[in-house]
Design a protein around this motif. Structure first.
Motif, PDB file in Angstrom:
ATOM      1  N   TRP A   1       0.829  -1.210   0.000  1.00 44.89           N
ATOM      2  CA  TRP A   1       0.000   0.000   0.000  1.00 44.89           C
ATOM      3  C   TRP A   1       0.867   1.266   0.000  1.00 44.89           C
ATOM      4  O   TRP A   1       0.563   2.239  -0.693  1.00 44.89           O
ATOM      5  CB  TRP A   1      -0.954   0.005   1.194  1.00 44.89           C
ATOM      6  N   SER A   2       1.963   1.234   0.776  1.00 45.70           N
ATOM      7  CA  SER A   2       2.817   2.425   0.833  1.00 45.70           C
ATOM      8  C   SER A   2       3.627   2.570  -0.454  1.00 45.70           C
ATOM      9  O   SER A   2       3.876   3.687  -0.918  1.00 45.70           O
ATOM     10  CB  SER A   2       3.749   2.354   2.040  1.00 45.70           C
ATOM     11  N   ARG A   3       4.011   1.449  -1.051  1.00 42.31           N
ATOM     12  CA  ARG A   3       4.737   1.497  -2.329  1.00 42.31           C
ATOM     13  C   ARG A   3       3.831   2.066  -3.414  1.00 42.31           C
ATOM     14  O   ARG A   3       4.235   2.956  -4.177  1.00 42.31           O
ATOM     15  CB  ARG A   3       5.199   0.100  -2.723  1.00 42.31           C
ATOM     16  N   ASP A   4       2.599   1.589  -3.481  1.00 42.20           N
ATOM     17  CA  ASP A   4       1.676   2.064  -4.523  1.00 42.20           C
ATOM     18  C   ASP A   4       1.391   3.564  -4.350  1.00 42.20           C
ATOM     19  O   ASP A   4       1.321   4.307  -5.332  1.00 42.20           O
ATOM     20  CB  ASP A   4       0.373   1.273  -4.462  1.00 42.20           C
ATOM     21  N   ARG A   5       1.238   4.011  -3.111  1.00 43.30           N
ATOM     22  CA  ARG A   5       0.977   5.426  -2.867  1.00 43.30           C
ATOM     23  C   ARG A   5       2.184   6.269  -3.276  1.00 43.30           C
ATOM     24  O   ARG A   5       2.035   7.317  -3.918  1.00 43.30           O
ATOM     25  CB  ARG A   5       0.662   5.652  -1.393  1.00 43.30           C
ATOM     26  N   ALA A   6       3.383   5.805  -2.930  1.00 37.83           N
ATOM     27  CA  ALA A   6       4.600   6.543  -3.271  1.00 37.83           C
ATOM     28  C   ALA A   6       4.811   6.595  -4.785  1.00 37.83           C
ATOM     29  O   ALA A   6       5.195   7.637  -5.325  1.00 37.83           O
ATOM     30  CB  ALA A   6       5.804   5.897  -2.587  1.00 37.83           C
ATOM     31  N   LEU A   7       4.527   5.492  -5.467  1.00 37.29           N
ATOM     32  CA  LEU A   7       4.689   5.470  -6.921  1.00 37.29           C
ATOM     33  C   LEU A   7       3.657   6.362  -7.603  1.00 37.29           C
ATOM     34  O   LEU A   7       3.949   6.982  -8.639  1.00 37.29           O
ATOM     35  CB  LEU A   7       4.582   4.033  -7.437  1.00 37.29           C
ATOM     36  N   ASP A   8       2.471   6.455  -7.032  1.00 34.41           N
ATOM     37  CA  ASP A   8       1.441   7.335  -7.591  1.00 34.41           C
ATOM     38  C   ASP A   8       1.851   8.798  -7.431  1.00 34.41           C
ATOM     39  O   ASP A   8       1.669   9.613  -8.352  1.00 34.41           O
ATOM     40  CB  ASP A   8       0.109   7.077  -6.888  1.00 34.41           C
ATOM     41  N   GLN A   9       2.420   9.149  -6.280  1.00 31.85           N
ATOM     42  CA  GLN A   9       2.909  10.513  -6.066  1.00 31.85           C
ATOM     43  C   GLN A   9       4.038  10.834  -7.040  1.00 31.85           C
ATOM     44  O   GLN A   9       4.116  11.948  -7.568  1.00 31.85           O
ATOM     45  CB  GLN A   9       3.378  10.677  -4.626  1.00 31.85           C
ATOM     46  N   ARG A  10       4.897   9.858  -7.275  1.00 29.52           N
ATOM     47  CA  ARG A  10       5.998  10.038  -8.222  1.00 29.52           C
ATOM     48  C   ARG A  10       5.462  10.290  -9.624  1.00 29.52           C
ATOM     49  O   ARG A  10       5.945  11.187 -10.339  1.00 29.52           O
ATOM     50  CB  ARG A  10       6.898   8.803  -8.214  1.00 29.52           C
ATOM     51  N   LYS A  11       4.435   9.533 -10.009  1.00 29.77           N
ATOM     52  CA  LYS A  11       3.857   9.672 -11.340  1.00 29.77           C
ATOM     53  C   LYS A  11       3.260  11.061 -11.532  1.00 29.77           C
ATOM     54  O   LYS A  11       3.463  11.704 -12.570  1.00 29.77           O
ATOM     55  CB  LYS A  11       2.781   8.600 -11.544  1.00 29.77           C
ATOM     56  N   ARG A  12       2.544  11.547 -10.530  1.00 26.26           N
ATOM     57  CA  ARG A  12       1.941  12.872 -10.618  1.00 26.26           C
ATOM     58  C   ARG A  12       3.020  13.958 -10.682  1.00 26.26           C
ATOM     59  O   ARG A  12       2.884  14.951 -11.395  1.00 26.26           O
ATOM     60  CB  ARG A  12       1.011  13.112  -9.425  1.00 26.26           C
ATOM     61  N   TYR A  13       4.091  13.769  -9.925  1.00 27.02           N
ATOM     62  CA  TYR A  13       5.191  14.744  -9.935  1.00 27.02           C
ATOM     63  C   TYR A  13       5.839  14.811 -11.314  1.00 27.02           C
ATOM     64  O   TYR A  13       6.065  15.904 -11.857  1.00 27.02           O
ATOM     65  CB  TYR A  13       6.220  14.366  -8.878  1.00 27.02           C
ATOM     66  N   LEU A  14       6.134  13.666 -11.908  1.00 28.69           N
ATOM     67  CA  LEU A  14       6.831  13.636 -13.191  1.00 28.69           C
ATOM     68  C   LEU A  14       5.940  14.081 -14.344  1.00 28.69           C
ATOM     69  O   LEU A  14       6.435  14.425 -15.424  1.00 28.69           O
ATOM     70  CB  LEU A  14       7.361  12.222 -13.463  1.00 28.69           C
ATOM     71  N   ALA A  15       4.627  14.100 -14.116  1.00 29.61           N
ATOM     72  CA  ALA A  15       3.712  14.563 -15.159  1.00 29.61           C
ATOM     73  C   ALA A  15       3.864  16.065 -15.406  1.00 29.61           C
ATOM     74  O   ALA A  15       3.558  16.561 -16.500  1.00 29.61           O
ATOM     75  CB  ALA A  15       2.274  14.236 -14.770  1.00 29.61           C
ATOM     76  N   SER A  16       4.346  16.788 -14.410  1.00 33.85           N
ATOM     77  CA  SER A  16       4.490  18.236 -14.566  1.00 33.85           C
ATOM     78  C   SER A  16       5.891  18.741 -14.252  1.00 33.85           C
ATOM     79  O   SER A  16       6.126  19.962 -14.232  1.00 33.85           O
ATOM     80  CB  SER A  16       3.479  18.955 -13.659  1.00 33.85           C
ATOM     81  N   ASN A  17       6.821  17.830 -14.013  1.00 30.63           N
ATOM     82  CA  ASN A  17       8.202  18.221 -13.713  1.00 30.63           C
ATOM     83  C   ASN A  17       9.175  17.306 -14.453  1.00 30.63           C
ATOM     84  O   ASN A  17       8.892  16.114 -14.629  1.00 30.63           O
ATOM     85  CB  ASN A  17       8.486  18.104 -12.205  1.00 30.63           C
ATOM     86  N   PRO A  18      10.326  17.839 -14.868  1.00 29.94           N
ATOM     87  CA  PRO A  18      11.328  16.972 -15.500  1.00 29.94           C
ATOM     88  C   PRO A  18      11.913  16.006 -14.476  1.00 29.94           C
ATOM     89  O   PRO A  18      11.962  16.306 -13.268  1.00 29.94           O
ATOM     90  CB  PRO A  18      12.377  17.959 -16.002  1.00 29.94           C
ATOM     91  N   ALA A  19      12.329  14.855 -14.945  1.00 24.84           N
ATOM     92  CA  ALA A  19      12.948  13.884 -14.037  1.00 24.84           C
ATOM     93  C   ALA A  19      14.221  14.474 -13.445  1.00 24.84           C
ATOM     94  O   ALA A  19      15.089  14.948 -14.183  1.00 24.84           O
ATOM     95  CB  ALA A  19      13.264  12.593 -14.786  1.00 24.84           C
ATOM     96  N   PRO A  20      14.359  14.502 -12.147  1.00 22.53           N
ATOM     97  CA  PRO A  20      15.557  15.104 -11.533  1.00 22.53           C
ATOM     98  C   PRO A  20      16.788  14.234 -11.775  1.00 22.53           C
ATOM     99  O   PRO A  20      16.701  13.004 -11.863  1.00 22.53           O
ATOM    100  CB  PRO A  20      15.201  15.138 -10.055  1.00 22.53           C
ATOM    101  N   ARG A  21      17.924  14.891 -11.859  1.00 24.53           N
ATOM    102  CA  ARG A  21      19.180  14.177 -12.056  1.00 24.53           C
ATOM    103  C   ARG A  21      19.986  14.220 -10.770  1.00 24.53           C
ATOM    104  O   ARG A  21      20.103  15.252 -10.136  1.00 24.53           O
ATOM    105  CB  ARG A  21      19.973  14.807 -13.203  1.00 24.53           C
ATOM    106  N   SER A  22      20.532  13.103 -10.404  1.00 22.36           N
ATOM    107  CA  SER A  22      21.332  13.021  -9.193  1.00 22.36           C
ATOM    108  C   SER A  22      22.627  13.822  -9.327  1.00 22.36           C
ATOM    109  O   SER A  22      23.306  13.774 -10.358  1.00 22.36           O
ATOM    110  CB  SER A  22      21.661  11.554  -8.890  1.00 22.36           C
ATOM    111  N   ARG A  23      22.970  14.553  -8.285  1.00 22.48           N
ATOM    112  CA  ARG A  23      24.263  15.239  -8.255  1.00 22.48           C
ATOM    113  C   ARG A  23      25.403  14.235  -8.287  1.00 22.48           C
ATOM    114  O   ARG A  23      26.497  14.522  -8.768  1.00 22.48           O
ATOM    115  CB  ARG A  23      24.404  16.058  -6.967  1.00 22.48           C
ATOM    116  N   CYS A  24      25.144  13.071  -7.728  1.00 19.18           N
ATOM    117  CA  CYS A  24      26.192  12.069  -7.554  1.00 19.18           C
ATOM    118  C   CYS A  24      26.349  11.172  -8.780  1.00 19.18           C
ATOM    119  O   CYS A  24      27.244  10.306  -8.788  1.00 19.18           O
ATOM    120  CB  CYS A  24      25.867  11.211  -6.322  1.00 19.18           C
ATOM    121  N   ALA A  25      25.500  11.354  -9.787  1.00 16.66           N
ATOM    122  CA  ALA A  25      25.601  10.515 -10.989  1.00 16.66           C
ATOM    123  C   ALA A  25      26.893  10.813 -11.729  1.00 16.66           C
ATOM    124  O   ALA A  25      27.274  11.971 -11.906  1.00 16.66           O
ATOM    125  CB  ALA A  25      24.417  10.767 -11.893  1.00 16.66           C
ATOM    126  N   SER A  26      27.566   9.776 -12.115  1.00 16.32           N
ATOM    127  CA  SER A  26      28.853   9.955 -12.821  1.00 16.32           C
ATOM    128  C   SER A  26      28.621  10.262 -14.296  1.00 16.32           C
ATOM    129  O   SER A  26      27.548  10.029 -14.827  1.00 16.32           O
ATOM    130  CB  SER A  26      29.691   8.693 -12.674  1.00 16.32           C
TER     131      SER A  26
END
Length: 219
Positions: free
Chosen positions: A194-219
């Motif tokens: 239930w918590s995974r599904d809720r978190a993934l739904d929030q992520r989906k709504r966020y990415l619908a109106s925002n670009p995917a963030p890039r990690s500072r630590c990504a090489s």
């Protein structure tokens, strides 16, 4: 012949010893008082993941488990624990399992409590915010000190837009933990449907109106 009265030299030597002891005592008292002034007795602590990188988290602060296998994270207020009564260091162990990337990370860091913003004129209560992700990113902030002071004084009408930006205390890169390690297995097993599904739904709504963030630590 022995005199019943101490010689002037001996009296001066005794006075020097006494004065030296007094100076040492006062210096020690000043040090203890100074540490006391920079050691808030309570702490508002917010721990969460970047909305685009939902995760199961664990946070230990100076030996006390604050967050245990939580997807939502936690906002809490309570007593502040220190590792040693002679300093004001706050020590943290943060671990999380990124649900989307299926990767576990772990980081250890410490902060002097005197760097934290406090409420109003009450220096006993401080505030800190810890965010994990995206990727291996860890970001630690404290609110704008003037804004938090006004909150403590119940003068929020005086807070300006410029005060909305928090003070960045620390940005670091956590270390990846192999999936075969007990820590990774325990955190991954802590994902509730239930918590995974809720978190993934929030992520989906966020990415619908925002670009995917890039990690500072990504090489």
């Amino acid at each position: 012949m022995n005199s019943a009265h101490p010689s002037p030299r001996r009296s001066r030597r005794a006075l020097v010893v006494v004065l030296g002891a007094c100076v040492a005592f006062l210096a020690g008292a000043a040090m203890i008082f100074g540490f006391g002034q920079s050691r808030p007795k309570s702490l508002s602590l917010s721990v969460h993941s970047h909305v685009a990188a939902p995760a199961v988290k664990r946070l230990i602060q100076n030996g006390r488990t604050v967050v245990e296998l939580s997807t939502k994270g936690r906002n809490e207020g309570g007593p502040t624990t220190y590792g040693d009564r002679s300093d004001d260091l706050l020590q943290f162990e943060l671990s999380w399992y990124d649900i989307v990337a299926k990767q576990t990370y772990s980081a250890q860091f410490e902060l002097p409590a005197k760097k934290l913003s406090t409420f109003g004129d009450d220096k006993d209560h401080a505030s800190i915010d810890i965010v994990s992700g995206p990727g291996a990113d860890v970001r630690v902030t404290t609110p704008n000190p003037e804004a938090l002071r006004l909150v403590g004084l119940r003068q929020t009408d005086k807070i300006t837009p410029e005060m909305d930006a928090p003070v960045v205390l620390l940005e670091l890169c956590a270390k990846p933990v192999a999936a075969s390690q007990p820590l990774a297995q325990e955190l991954a097993a802590g994902v509730e449907d239930w918590s995974r599904d809720r978190a993934l739904d929030q992520r989906k709504r966020y990415l619908a109106s925002n670009p995917a963030p890039r990690s500072r630590c990504a090489s």
